[in-house]
Design a protein around this motif. Structure first.
Motif, PDB file in Angstrom:
ATOM      1  N   MET A 169       1.775 -16.053  10.580  1.00  0.00           N
ATOM      2  CA  MET A 169       2.132 -18.055  10.325  1.00  0.00           C
ATOM      3  C   MET A 169       1.000 -18.962  10.870  1.00  0.00           C
ATOM      4  SD  MET A 169       3.696 -17.495   7.355  1.00  0.00           S
ATOM      5  CE  MET A 169       5.096 -15.974   7.305  1.00  0.00           C
ATOM      6  N   ALA A 209      -1.420 -17.703  12.518  1.00  0.00           N
ATOM      7  CA  ALA A 209      -2.522 -16.742  12.503  1.00  0.00           C
ATOM      8  C   ALA A 209      -3.051 -17.628  10.526  1.00  0.00           C
ATOM      9  CB  ALA A 209      -2.943 -14.780  12.695  1.00  0.00           C
ATOM     10  N   ILE A 210      -2.308 -16.950   9.864  1.00  0.00           N
ATOM     11  CA  ILE A 210      -3.178 -16.915   8.338  1.00  0.00           C
ATOM     12  C   ILE A 210      -3.661 -19.203   8.308  1.00  0.00           C
ATOM     13  CG2 ILE A 210      -2.650 -17.695   5.893  1.00  0.00           C
ATOM     14  CD1 ILE A 210      -0.098 -15.582   6.347  1.00  0.00           C
ATOM     15  N   TYR A 211      -2.402 -19.947   9.620  1.00  0.00           N
ATOM     16  CA  TYR A 211      -3.354 -20.812   9.093  1.00  0.00           C
ATOM     17  C   TYR A 211      -4.116 -21.366   9.320  1.00  0.00           C
ATOM     18  CZ  TYR A 211      -3.762 -25.669  10.872  1.00  0.00           C
ATOM     19  OH  TYR A 211      -3.797 -26.864  11.018  1.00  0.00           O
ATOM     20  N   ALA A 270      -7.027 -19.092  10.446  1.00  0.00           N
ATOM     21  CA  ALA A 270      -7.553 -18.462   9.473  1.00  0.00           C
ATOM     22  C   ALA A 270      -8.282 -19.546   7.971  1.00  0.00           C
ATOM     23  CB  ALA A 270      -7.577 -17.271   8.686  1.00  0.00           C
ATOM     24  N   PHE A 271      -7.108 -20.003   7.641  1.00  0.00           N
ATOM     25  CA  PHE A 271      -7.507 -21.294   6.498  1.00  0.00           C
ATOM     26  C   PHE A 271      -8.230 -22.574   6.989  1.00  0.00           C
ATOM     27  CE2 PHE A 271      -4.821 -18.287   3.689  1.00  0.00           C
ATOM     28  CZ  PHE A 271      -5.332 -19.156   2.029  1.00  0.00           C
TER      29      PHE A 271
END
Lengths: 179, 145
Positions: free
Chosen positions: B126, B128-130, B132-133
């Motif tokens: 989670m 990492a995705i945040y 990335a965004f």
């Protein structure tokens, strides 16, 4: 209330409001799960659906645009017809499903009695969801964890810093070669 | 978000309890609703909240990107490693009875370890995705919201 929220999501053009409403939608369905005694599922829905995905959607909006583009061509009735027919088929399908809490439902007569009997003396952890999820269904949960891992890696590869860093390294190499 | 005083103060108050609650959900998941998936998300939410209010650079000082990437893999490795350990101990793959003399205790340990692996991977994914965004430059300025 779920239906009202869904209709509002379809009608509203401001994407910020749409994201907030989809968070509301998740929270309402979490409440629905609570009333049906599926607390673990409700917990996940509230945390992931209402929490994380709202944040990620907001991040996406920040990267793209705040308003839906108004489509130029006139809307045709075909999508509505398709959706209505599919909806009716789905509702027809639920007629065959057992009533909520029916002791003779297929889910309650297949492996569940066996688990309920074995868990107290084989594992002894009171939360049966955890028992089944982590021990009897350990393979499935390993697979799910791998899916989460793959999702993270996928996002990193697509829009994360990994590719950029490598490109920068390549550029640096070129520069040093030129020098 | 430097001008939002209330948001900043409330965030500082909330981050601690959120992490504490995540740990409660993680380790009390055997007795109450919850488990690795939910706890991982709640744990990640604490960092995401901090990141939203104080900016990505500040979170990355606390929870650097390389650590997130390592943890992402570590969780899966812990899970699969438990299975492989039980293989070497002469049991089936992921049969936690291998972890202690009493099979019931082994199941307890196994579920605890495996859930910890799940929690680590989920929270790292989670965050990492945040990251990335959030690391991409936004196309909407702050005032437009």
């Amino acid at each position: 209330m779920l239906v009202t929220t869904a209709l509002a999501i379809v009608r509203i053009r401001s994407l910020f409001a749409v994201v907030m409403l989809s968070g509301v939608f998740s929270l309402l369905s979490a409440l629905l799960f609570v009333t049906m005694d599926a607390v673990d599922v409700a917990f996940t829905e509230a945390a992931v659906g209402a929490g994380i995905s709202t944040v990620l959607m907001l991040g996406t909006i920040a990267l793209t645009s705040r308003f839906e583009r108004i489509s130029s061509h006139a809307s045709s009735p075909i999508p509505l017809v398709v959706v209505l027919i599919t909806g009716m088929v789905l509702v027809y399908g639920t007629l065959d499903m057992p009533n909520f809490g029916d002791p003779n439902a297929p889910a309650h007569v297949h492996v569940l009695p066996d688990y309920l009997e074995r868990i107290p003396h084989e594992i002894g952890i009171p939360n049966m969801v955890t028992d089944i999820l982590a021990s009897y269904r350990g393979y499935d949960t390993l697979g799910e964890t791998a899916v989460v891992f793959t999702a993270g890696i996928g996002v990193l590869l697509l829009i994360g810093g990994l590719g950029r860093r490598r490109r920068k390294l390549v550029a640096d190499d070129k520069k040093s070669e030129d020098a | 978000m430097r001008h939002h005083l209330i948001l900043r103060v409330i965030t500082k108050l909330l981050v601690g309890p959120i992490i504490l609650f995540a740990l409660y959900v993680q380790f009390h998941g055997d007795y109450s609703p919850g488990g690795g998936f939910q706890a991982g998300v709640i744990f990640a939410v604490a960092f995401i909240l901090y990141g939203i209010v104080f900016g990505l650079d500040k979170v990355k000082q606390v929870f650097p990107e390389w650590l997130v990437h390592k943890l992402l893999a570590l969780g899966v490795l812990i899970y699969a490693g438990t299975g492989i350990y039980s293989l070497f101990a002469g049991y089936n793959f992921l049969d936690y009875s291998a972890l202690a003399h009493d099979p019931e205790h082994g199941q307890h340990y196994g579920i605890l370890i495996v859930e910890a692996g799940v929690g680590i991977t989920v929270s790292a994914a989670m965050v990492a995705i945040y990251y990335a965004f959030g690391s991409r430059p936004p196309r909407i300025s702050d005032e437009e919201w």
